[in-house]
Every structure is written in C-alpha cells, then in structure tokens.
Write a protein that holds these residues in place. Structure first.
Motif, PDB file in Angstrom:
ATOM      1  N   ASN A 142       0.805  -1.226   0.000  1.00 45.69           N
ATOM      2  CA  ASN A 142       0.000   0.000   0.000  1.00 45.69           C
ATOM      3  C   ASN A 142       0.838   1.275   0.000  1.00 45.69           C
ATOM      4  O   ASN A 142       0.297   2.377   0.063  1.00 45.69           O
ATOM      5  CB  ASN A 142      -0.930   0.018   1.218  1.00 45.69           C
ATOM      6  CG  ASN A 142      -0.179   0.025   2.544  1.00 45.69           C
ATOM      7  OD1 ASN A 142       1.006  -0.283   2.593  1.00 45.69           O
ATOM      8  ND2 ASN A 142      -0.886   0.346   3.615  1.00 45.69           N
ATOM      9  N   VAL A 143       2.162   1.172  -0.081  1.00 45.38           N
ATOM     10  CA  VAL A 143       2.967   2.386   0.010  1.00 45.38           C
ATOM     11  C   VAL A 143       3.095   3.109  -1.330  1.00 45.38           C
ATOM     12  O   VAL A 143       3.396   4.303  -1.367  1.00 45.38           O
ATOM     13  CB  VAL A 143       4.377   2.105   0.590  1.00 45.38           C
ATOM     14  CG1 VAL A 143       4.266   1.600   2.023  1.00 45.38           C
ATOM     15  CG2 VAL A 143       5.147   1.130  -0.272  1.00 45.38           C
ATOM     16  N   THR A 144       2.893   2.400  -2.443  1.00 44.97           N
ATOM     17  CA  THR A 144       2.896   3.033  -3.765  1.00 44.97           C
ATOM     18  C   THR A 144       1.798   2.422  -4.610  1.00 44.97           C
ATOM     19  O   THR A 144       1.303   1.319  -4.331  1.00 44.97           O
ATOM     20  CB  THR A 144       4.238   2.826  -4.504  1.00 44.97           C
ATOM     21  OG1 THR A 144       4.413   1.435  -4.769  1.00 44.97           O
ATOM     22  CG2 THR A 144       5.404   3.356  -3.694  1.00 44.97           C
TER      23      THR A 144
ATOM     24  N   GLY B  89       7.756  -0.046   9.196  1.00 45.48           N
ATOM     25  CA  GLY B  89       7.926   0.657   7.935  1.00 45.48           C
ATOM     26  C   GLY B  89       7.563   2.129   7.970  1.00 45.48           C
ATOM     27  O   GLY B  89       7.672   2.805   6.947  1.00 45.48           O
ATOM     28  N   GLU B  90       7.181   2.656   9.116  1.00 41.29           N
ATOM     29  CA  GLU B  90       6.683   4.024   9.197  1.00 41.29           C
ATOM     30  C   GLU B  90       7.774   5.081   9.392  1.00 41.29           C
ATOM     31  O   GLU B  90       7.532   6.264   9.173  1.00 41.29           O
ATOM     32  CB  GLU B  90       5.662   4.135  10.339  1.00 41.29           C
ATOM     33  CG  GLU B  90       4.405   3.288  10.152  1.00 41.29           C
ATOM     34  CD  GLU B  90       3.586   3.749   8.960  1.00 41.29           C
ATOM     35  OE1 GLU B  90       3.605   4.955   8.639  1.00 41.29           O
ATOM     36  OE2 GLU B  90       2.925   2.896   8.325  1.00 41.29           O
ATOM     37  N   THR B  91       8.964   4.657   9.812  1.00 37.21           N
ATOM     38  CA  THR B  91      10.022   5.614  10.140  1.00 37.21           C
ATOM     39  C   THR B  91      11.337   5.175   9.522  1.00 37.21           C
ATOM     40  O   THR B  91      11.691   3.991   9.571  1.00 37.21           O
ATOM     41  CB  THR B  91      10.196   5.734  11.664  1.00 37.21           C
ATOM     42  OG1 THR B  91       8.924   6.036  12.270  1.00 37.21           O
ATOM     43  CG2 THR B  91      11.191   6.832  12.011  1.00 37.21           C
TER      44      THR B  91
ATOM     45  N   VAL C  19      12.912  10.275  10.083  1.00 35.08           N
ATOM     46  CA  VAL C  19      11.800  10.994   9.447  1.00 35.08           C
ATOM     47  C   VAL C  19      10.675  10.008   9.163  1.00 35.08           C
ATOM     48  O   VAL C  19      10.921   8.809   8.990  1.00 35.08           O
ATOM     49  CB  VAL C  19      12.220  11.675   8.119  1.00 35.08           C
ATOM     50  CG1 VAL C  19      13.144  12.832   8.360  1.00 35.08           C
ATOM     51  CG2 VAL C  19      12.841  10.661   7.176  1.00 35.08           C
ATOM     52  N   PRO C  20       9.435  10.482   9.077  1.00 36.76           N
ATOM     53  CA  PRO C  20       8.331   9.604   8.676  1.00 36.76           C
ATOM     54  C   PRO C  20       8.469   9.223   7.200  1.00 36.76           C
ATOM     55  O   PRO C  20       8.712  10.086   6.350  1.00 36.76           O
ATOM     56  CB  PRO C  20       7.085  10.472   8.906  1.00 36.76           C
ATOM     57  CG  PRO C  20       7.529  11.610   9.772  1.00 36.76           C
ATOM     58  CD  PRO C  20       8.962  11.839   9.443  1.00 36.76           C
ATOM     59  N   THR C  21       8.326   7.944   6.904  1.00 35.32           N
ATOM     60  CA  THR C  21       8.450   7.507   5.512  1.00 35.32           C
ATOM     61  C   THR C  21       7.310   8.046   4.643  1.00 35.32           C
ATOM     62  O   THR C  21       7.483   8.213   3.438  1.00 35.32           O
ATOM     63  CB  THR C  21       8.475   5.977   5.423  1.00 35.32           C
ATOM     64  OG1 THR C  21       7.322   5.438   6.093  1.00 35.32           O
ATOM     65  CG2 THR C  21       9.734   5.420   6.066  1.00 35.32           C
ATOM     66  N   SER C  22       6.172   8.333   5.238  1.00 35.04           N
ATOM     67  CA  SER C  22       5.034   8.846   4.460  1.00 35.04           C
ATOM     68  C   SER C  22       5.383  10.144   3.743  1.00 35.04           C
ATOM     69  O   SER C  22       4.896  10.417   2.636  1.00 35.04           O
ATOM     70  CB  SER C  22       3.813   9.063   5.370  1.00 35.04           C
ATOM     71  OG  SER C  22       4.134   9.988   6.415  1.00 35.04           O
TER      72      SER C  22
END
Length: 440
Positions: A218-220, A311-313, A327-330
């Motif tokens: 769901n990240v891309t 996977g969030e940071t 940093v936040p990966t989002s």
C-alpha cells in the motif's frame, strides 16, 4: 651547548583506586607497586563468533539469505584494487563459499563490465568515467537481502582510477552505472533493475551508499514497495533517494538538509588513532581514510540507514557525525513541494548515539549501529530514546555493515585491516529478522 630537557606526560585517573586511601592522610612512601588501578575491560556482551575471514579483496557489505547463503561486496569506489579492468578477474559482488573464500556472484561475466578499461570507460583517456553498462556490475557499495529473500545490489557506478603517475581519483558515473539490481536467489538471475537518471544520481557527486526496503503493497500505486538509499557524497550533495520498485521511478529528498550533511571538522578516533581523509587515497586498504598526513576532515554525509519494523520511520546518520536522525516515511513518499516543507520540519534528532557506518533493525524495532570509536555495536531503542552496548571487542575496528539473519543473529562486517572479519552475535531479547508481517 644547549641543555637537554626531558618532559613527562602525567595522566590523572579519577574513576577508581584500590586499595582505598584515607582522605585525611598523605602517604608519601614510594611503594607504587602496591596500588592496583582499574583498567578498560575491553570486552562486553555476548562473545563474538567468527564467521568468515577475507584475505583477498576489501569488503564493505554482508547479506544473509533465509537459507544461510551469504554475500559480500567489494567496492571499486573505495579501493582501486577492487576494480575490474576487463582481464584481472576482480569481482565487486561475491558469494561466501567457505570460511575464507568467495566467488563472483551472480557470475564473473556480470562482474566484468565491457568498457575499454573494464569498469572504466577510457574512450577519452584524459577524462575517464565509470562504465555505463546497465547489464554489468561496476562498483558496488552495498548488498541487502530483503524480507522476501531477494538479494539487492546497490551499484554506485563510480570506480576508482589510477593514472600513470600513481594519482588515484573517484570517477564520475555514466548513465547505466548507478543502479539497484534485484536478484532471485532461487534461480540466481536478475529480475529487476532500477537505473538512476543523472538528476537523481548526480554523476560527479552522488555516492550511493546503503539501502533499505519497505515492501508493503500500500505504500505506492505499483504495489511493489520502495527502496530508501543514502547518498553519502563527499561534495556536500547529500540526501535520501527513494525508488519505486514497481515503476523504477526515483527521486531525491532532504537535499542538503542539515541532518544529511557531514558535521564540520568532524574527527573520529578508531583504535585510539585520529582518522582523517585524503582526496587521493593511493592504494591503502582503508581507501580514503588515514591516520597520517596530509590530513583533512572526513566529508561524507548520510550513510547508515535503517527502517522501523512497521515501515513508518526511516533512521539515518551521516558518516561524519555521532548523531542519529529519523523521518516519517510517508513524507519521503510524497513528491509535492508541500511535502518537502513538512519533511524538513518532521526530522527528529535523537542525539548522539556514537559514530556509525552500518545500521540495521530487528523484529522488536531496535536499531543496531556500529560504534566505531568504541569498538562496539550498540542498540538504540526508539521507544525510550536510550542506547546500550550489544557487544564490545578489541577486534571490532570499523563496523561497516550489519545484517540480521533468520537464526536470530546479527552479522557484522569489520574491514580496516587484513584479514577483514565477519562476526556474529545474538540479537537482544530473542528478536528475529523483520519478516512476513512487514510485507503485508
């Protein structure tokens, strides 16, 4: 005749003295041999297990598959002896096949670029550049096995070149050289290539250093996940590169932000010696790093990298620093200008955690880091903001890469003096490698 004067260097230790001396008296007896001072214990944590010794080329990376296969890379961008000239049989990626031998991987042919100087394009002898062959490995800086048990090879495309007068330079890259290559370990064949355009891998500046993966669908929009890569450029063009593993698109983030830049006049001490940087490295085993003149300060920026278990940071650190950032990966995934402003404001400085090169994460979310000045591997806990020593041993001189194996051990490569060593220690609190839940 001038009088010869002798000076002595006195060091006052105030951390302990045994036996205890009465503070109200002064004992002037000359019986120094009766006093025992505490000394550095030099080791702590679980004992190091020796896994592999490298007697040939200088390695910087280690990757371990689910079945226990191990791979290393030998960067042609740090040592001219690691550069394939078309006929010397040198390889930049190898598989460890015995406790002290390696063989070219996936093949010697793939490790032998076809340019006029092998890994070096000598079409213009006065201005050599890295070979731009997309199908061959030129100067690999990092190898990583992802949670799906696939090997990824990060190629800088920038080998070193030795001129006839003995001068050595790091060459600019050519398109096709800087790339991320995915290899299927069941077939030992390439299944994916991400070629970095010159606006992402700046030919005379970018040095692709290390990579971590977020394979959540769901990240891309492509659903294949992303790769995060540090640019440890020595020219100040530092940043974080993001690559979509489905589309092959890539972009730069945190361009020249303070958190990715080297600290001014940073001087680490390894094995008690100050470590400087030279522009022309010649042929030392340690590349550009030296304890002898002519010295300069280490100019490399963003280097070590690790991603949180969810996977969030994204965590990272400049090589020329003792600080850890995240940093936040989002925000790294967003490509709009507004996201860049939010991203710079979202950078977290976790303080000093030791001068480090390699980093890794375990299933408990702990961030492992080399601490090169302490001959150690340390662990940073993001929940508490504290750092603890995992293992300390005089044999650890410079931890370049960390890799978590399926058996719950942390593999650590140490490479500054031959034989270069690969060691392992158990993870903390029974942790394991970040696995299937991370892929969802």
């Amino acid at each position: 005749m001038a009088r010869l004067t002798t000076f002595s260097f006195l060091l006052l230790q105030t951390l302990g003295l045994s036996p205890t001396v009465n503070a109200n008296t002064h004992n002037h007896a000359n019986n120094h041999e009766n006093f025992t001072f505490p000394s550095d214990p030099s080791v702590s944590g679980a004992p190091l297990e020796i896994i592999h010794a490298y007697f040939g080329q200088w390695p910087t990376g280690i990757a371990v598959s689910q079945s226990g296969r191990m791979f290393s890379n030998f960067p042609g961008g740090l040592d001219p002896a690691n550069v394939n000239n078309g006929s010397n049989g040198v390889f930049t990626v190898g598989e460890l096949v015995s406790p002290n031998t390696e063989k070219a991987y996936p093949s010697l042919e793939m490790n032998t670029p076809p340019c006029s100087g092998g890994a070096i394009d000598l079409t213009d002898p006065e201005n050599p550049v890295g070979c731009g062959s997309a199908e061959h490995l030129v100067a690999v800086q990092s190898v990583v096995v992802d949670p799906k048990d696939r090997l990824w090879i990060l190629d800088t495309g920038r080998p070193m070149y030795t001129f006839d007068n003995g001068s050595v330079i790091l060459l600019p890259s050519s398109y096709g050289g800087p790339k991320l290559v995915g290899v299927d370990l069941t077939t030992d064949t390439v299944f994916m290539q991400v070629l970095f355009p010159e606006k992402v891998a700046l030919p005379g500046d970018t040095y692709l250093n290390d990579v971590r993966f977020d394979l959540r669908s769901n990240v891309t929009s492509s659903g294949q996940g992303v790769a995060y890569i540090t640019d440890s450029s020595s020219t100040g063009q530092n940043g974080i590169i993001v690559a979509d593993l489905g589309t092959g698109e890539s972009w730069r983030k945190l361009e020249r932000h303070a958190s990715v830049l080297p600290e001014e006049k940073f001087l680490p001490f390894v094995w008690g010696e100050p470590l400087y940087y030279v522009e022309d490295p010649g042929h030392p085993l340690s590349g550009n790093l030296t304890t002898t003149p002519p010295p300069g300060y280490i100019p490399m920026g963003s280097d070590g990298i690790a991603i949180s278990a969810d996977g969030e940071t994204l965590f990272y650190c400049p090589l020329s620093s003792r600080r850890l950032y995240s940093v936040p990966t989002s925000l790294l995934l967003r490509r709009d200008d507004a996201a860049d402003t939010e991203l710079t404001e979202a950078v977290v400085d976790h303080g000093e955690t030791g001068q480090s090169d390699g980093m890794e994460t375990d299933s408990n979310g702990i961030i492992y880091k080399g601490n090169n000045e302490a001959n150690a591997v340390v662990a940073f806990n993001p929940k508490t903001g504290t750092t603890q020593t995992v293992v300390r041993d005089p044999r650890i001189g410079w931890v370049d890469t960390l890799s978590v194996a399926e058996d719950g051990y942390l593999e650590s490569g140490d490479g500054r003096k031959r034989p270069f060593g690969l060691f392992r220690v158990p993870l903390l609190e029974g942790a394991t490698k970040v696995g299937p839940s991370y892929e969802a």
